[in-house]
Design a protein around this motif. Structure first.
Motif, PDB file in Angstrom:
ATOM      1  N   SER A  39     -11.352   5.797 -14.236  1.00  0.00           N
ATOM      2  CA  SER A  39     -12.131   6.517 -13.224  1.00  0.00           C
ATOM      3  C   SER A  39     -12.220   5.719 -11.931  1.00  0.00           C
ATOM      4  N   ALA A  40     -12.455   4.417 -12.041  1.00  0.00           N
ATOM      5  CA  ALA A  40     -12.549   3.571 -10.845  1.00  0.00           C
ATOM      6  C   ALA A  40     -11.203   3.492 -10.126  1.00  0.00           C
ATOM      7  N   VAL A  41     -10.126   3.358 -10.892  1.00  0.00           N
ATOM      8  CA  VAL A  41      -8.789   3.291 -10.300  1.00  0.00           C
ATOM      9  C   VAL A  41      -8.461   4.603  -9.597  1.00  0.00           C
ATOM     10  N   PHE A  42      -8.723   5.717 -10.268  1.00  0.00           N
ATOM     11  CA  PHE A  42      -8.376   7.011  -9.670  1.00  0.00           C
ATOM     12  C   PHE A  42      -9.262   7.334  -8.463  1.00  0.00           C
ATOM     13  N   ALA A  43     -10.502   6.870  -8.485  1.00  0.00           N
ATOM     14  CA  ALA A  43     -11.382   7.089  -7.335  1.00  0.00           C
ATOM     15  C   ALA A  43     -10.770   6.486  -6.069  1.00  0.00           C
ATOM     16  N   GLY A  44     -10.130   5.343  -6.220  1.00  0.00           N
ATOM     17  CA  GLY A  44      -9.486   4.701  -5.081  1.00  0.00           C
ATOM     18  C   GLY A  44      -8.118   5.256  -4.751  1.00  0.00           C
ATOM     19  N   LEU A  45      -7.430   5.791  -5.755  1.00  0.00           N
ATOM     20  CA  LEU A  45      -6.058   6.274  -5.559  1.00  0.00           C
ATOM     21  C   LEU A  45      -5.952   7.747  -5.211  1.00  0.00           C
ATOM     22  N   CYS A  46      -6.936   8.536  -5.574  1.00  0.00           N
ATOM     23  CA  CYS A  46      -6.807   9.989  -5.487  1.00  0.00           C
ATOM     24  C   CYS A  46      -6.405  10.468  -4.095  1.00  0.00           C
ATOM     25  N   GLY A  56       0.819  -1.200   0.000  1.00  0.00           N
ATOM     26  CA  GLY A  56       0.000   0.000   0.000  1.00  0.00           C
ATOM     27  C   GLY A  56       0.858   1.258   0.000  1.00  0.00           C
ATOM     28  N   ILE A  57       0.223   2.379  -0.208  1.00  0.00           N
ATOM     29  CA  ILE A  57       0.951   3.650  -0.256  1.00  0.00           C
ATOM     30  C   ILE A  57       0.667   4.515   0.946  1.00  0.00           C
ATOM     31  N   ASN A  58       0.084   3.933   1.982  1.00  0.00           N
ATOM     32  CA  ASN A  58      -0.218   4.708   3.183  1.00  0.00           C
ATOM     33  C   ASN A  58       1.040   5.026   3.972  1.00  0.00           C
ATOM     34  N   ALA A  59       0.946   6.058   4.798  1.00  0.00           N
ATOM     35  CA  ALA A  59       2.092   6.580   5.532  1.00  0.00           C
ATOM     36  C   ALA A  59       2.642   5.614   6.573  1.00  0.00           C
ATOM     37  N   GLU A  60       1.851   4.630   7.018  1.00  0.00           N
ATOM     38  CA  GLU A  60       2.357   3.762   8.070  1.00  0.00           C
ATOM     39  C   GLU A  60       3.406   2.766   7.572  1.00  0.00           C
ATOM     40  N   TYR A  61       3.566   2.634   6.283  1.00  0.00           N
ATOM     41  CA  TYR A  61       4.565   1.722   5.743  1.00  0.00           C
ATOM     42  C   TYR A  61       5.925   2.399   5.716  1.00  0.00           C
ATOM     43  N   GLY A  62       6.964   1.583   5.689  1.00  0.00           N
ATOM     44  CA  GLY A  62       8.318   2.118   5.646  1.00  0.00           C
ATOM     45  C   GLY A  62       8.621   2.797   4.325  1.00  0.00           C
ATOM     46  N   ALA A  69      -4.657  13.721 -16.848  1.00  0.00           N
ATOM     47  CA  ALA A  69      -4.502  14.076 -18.268  1.00  0.00           C
ATOM     48  C   ALA A  69      -5.259  13.106 -19.174  1.00  0.00           C
ATOM     49  N   GLN A  70      -5.447  11.878 -18.709  1.00  0.00           N
ATOM     50  CA  GLN A  70      -6.151  10.865 -19.497  1.00  0.00           C
ATOM     51  C   GLN A  70      -7.658  10.867 -19.258  1.00  0.00           C
ATOM     52  N   MET A  71      -8.103  11.549 -18.210  1.00  0.00           N
ATOM     53  CA  MET A  71      -9.509  11.486 -17.833  1.00  0.00           C
ATOM     54  C   MET A  71     -10.352  12.503 -18.599  1.00  0.00           C
ATOM     55  N   THR A  72     -11.593  12.134 -18.822  1.00  0.00           N
ATOM     56  CA  THR A  72     -12.499  13.049 -19.507  1.00  0.00           C
ATOM     57  C   THR A  72     -13.249  13.945 -18.530  1.00  0.00           C
ATOM     58  N   ASP A  73     -13.306  13.549 -17.259  1.00  0.00           N
ATOM     59  CA  ASP A  73     -14.024  14.348 -16.265  1.00  0.00           C
ATOM     60  C   ASP A  73     -13.248  14.340 -14.947  1.00  0.00           C
ATOM     61  N   ILE A  74     -12.619  15.467 -14.641  1.00  0.00           N
ATOM     62  CA  ILE A  74     -11.838  15.565 -13.404  1.00  0.00           C
ATOM     63  C   ILE A  74     -12.530  16.440 -12.366  1.00  0.00           C
ATOM     64  N   GLN A  75     -13.678  16.952 -12.694  1.00  0.00           N
ATOM     65  CA  GLN A  75     -14.414  17.885 -11.837  1.00  0.00           C
ATOM     66  C   GLN A  75     -14.589  17.356 -10.418  1.00  0.00           C
ATOM     67  N   THR A  76     -14.870  16.088 -10.245  1.00  0.00           N
ATOM     68  CA  THR A  76     -15.091  15.486  -8.928  1.00  0.00           C
ATOM     69  C   THR A  76     -13.868  15.616  -8.029  1.00  0.00           C
ATOM     70  N   TYR A  77     -12.689  15.665  -8.628  1.00  0.00           N
ATOM     71  CA  TYR A  77     -11.442  15.646  -7.861  1.00  0.00           C
ATOM     72  C   TYR A  77     -10.872  17.029  -7.572  1.00  0.00           C
ATOM     73  N   LEU A  78     -11.401  18.050  -8.208  1.00  0.00           N
ATOM     74  CA  LEU A  78     -10.877  19.404  -8.007  1.00  0.00           C
ATOM     75  C   LEU A  78     -10.945  19.873  -6.552  1.00  0.00           C
ATOM     76  N   PRO A  79     -12.024  19.569  -5.803  1.00  0.00           N
ATOM     77  CA  PRO A  79     -12.051  20.014  -4.400  1.00  0.00           C
ATOM     78  C   PRO A  79     -10.958  19.384  -3.533  1.00  0.00           C
ATOM     79  N   TYR A  80     -10.327  18.343  -4.035  1.00  0.00           N
ATOM     80  CA  TYR A  80      -9.230  17.705  -3.311  1.00  0.00           C
ATOM     81  C   TYR A  80      -7.872  18.175  -3.834  1.00  0.00           C
ATOM     82  N   ILE A  81      -7.741  18.254  -5.156  1.00  0.00           N
ATOM     83  CA  ILE A  81      -6.446  18.562  -5.770  1.00  0.00           C
ATOM     84  C   ILE A  81      -6.056  20.028  -5.557  1.00  0.00           C
ATOM     85  N   ILE A  82      -6.978  20.938  -5.841  1.00  0.00           N
ATOM     86  CA  ILE A  82      -6.641  22.371  -5.757  1.00  0.00           C
ATOM     87  C   ILE A  82      -6.203  22.770  -4.347  1.00  0.00           C
TER      88      ILE A  82
END
Length: 158
Positions: free
Chosen positions: A32-39, A1-7, A66-79
């Motif tokens: 979209s499904a992959v990014f929903a879990g990874l974002c 996993g990519i969580n902070a508790e790992y070394g 860059a590959q996605m057609t709709d990134i609007q859902t993620y803007l409140p997190y990314i910005i």
């Protein structure tokens, strides 16, 4: 996993594996499904103490969006994460290369979701006036102003 508790090593290896798996062009529903879990885990790594993890996570978010057609859902997190890393009074991101990657991500978001950008104008303005990144700031400013103020800056060609 990519969580902070790992070394450090495990986190970096996990990021490298996930990055390699998402490099290939995926179909939109899968992407979209992959990014929903990874974002959110990737955005958390924008604050990681390991520069390579910050770099890889920012690059992955940039590449995937860059590959996605709709990134609007993620803007409140990314910005807001970009504002936290680039727009603070005190320097938060110590690496100039990482600041550059973050600004490139912001510019890409402006280009990919121009209809959504007006609601983030004040946040993006904070980044642009912070003067934390020099090399693509002019280009980013031109794109930003043409999106937020189209009557005053009608052409993106500055």
């Amino acid at each position: 996993g990519i969580n902070a508790e790992y070394g450090r090593f495990a986190k970096r290896k996990a990021l490298e594996r996930i990055s390699a798996a998402t490099k290939d062009r995926l179909e939109q529903p899968v992407l979209s499904a992959v990014f929903a879990g990874l974002c959110k885990p990737l955005l958390t790594l924008f604050h990681d103490s390991i520069e390579k993890c910050r770099e890889t996570s920012i690059t992955m978010v940039t590449d995937i969006t860059a590959q996605m057609t709709d990134i609007q859902t993620y803007l409140p997190y990314i910005i807001p994460i970009c504002v936290m890393r680039l727009g603070q009074r005190e320097m938060v991101e110590p690496s100039e290369e990482i600041r550059q990657l973050l600004l490139e991500l912001v510019i890409q978001i402006i280009s990919l979701a121009p209809a959504e950008i007006p609601m983030y104008c004040s946040d993006i303005m904070i980044i642009l006036v912070s003067k934390r990144v020099n090399t693509v700031l002019y280009s980013g400013s031109c794109i930003f102003y043409s999106v937020c103020y189209p009557s005053r800056f009608p052409a993106v060609g500055c």
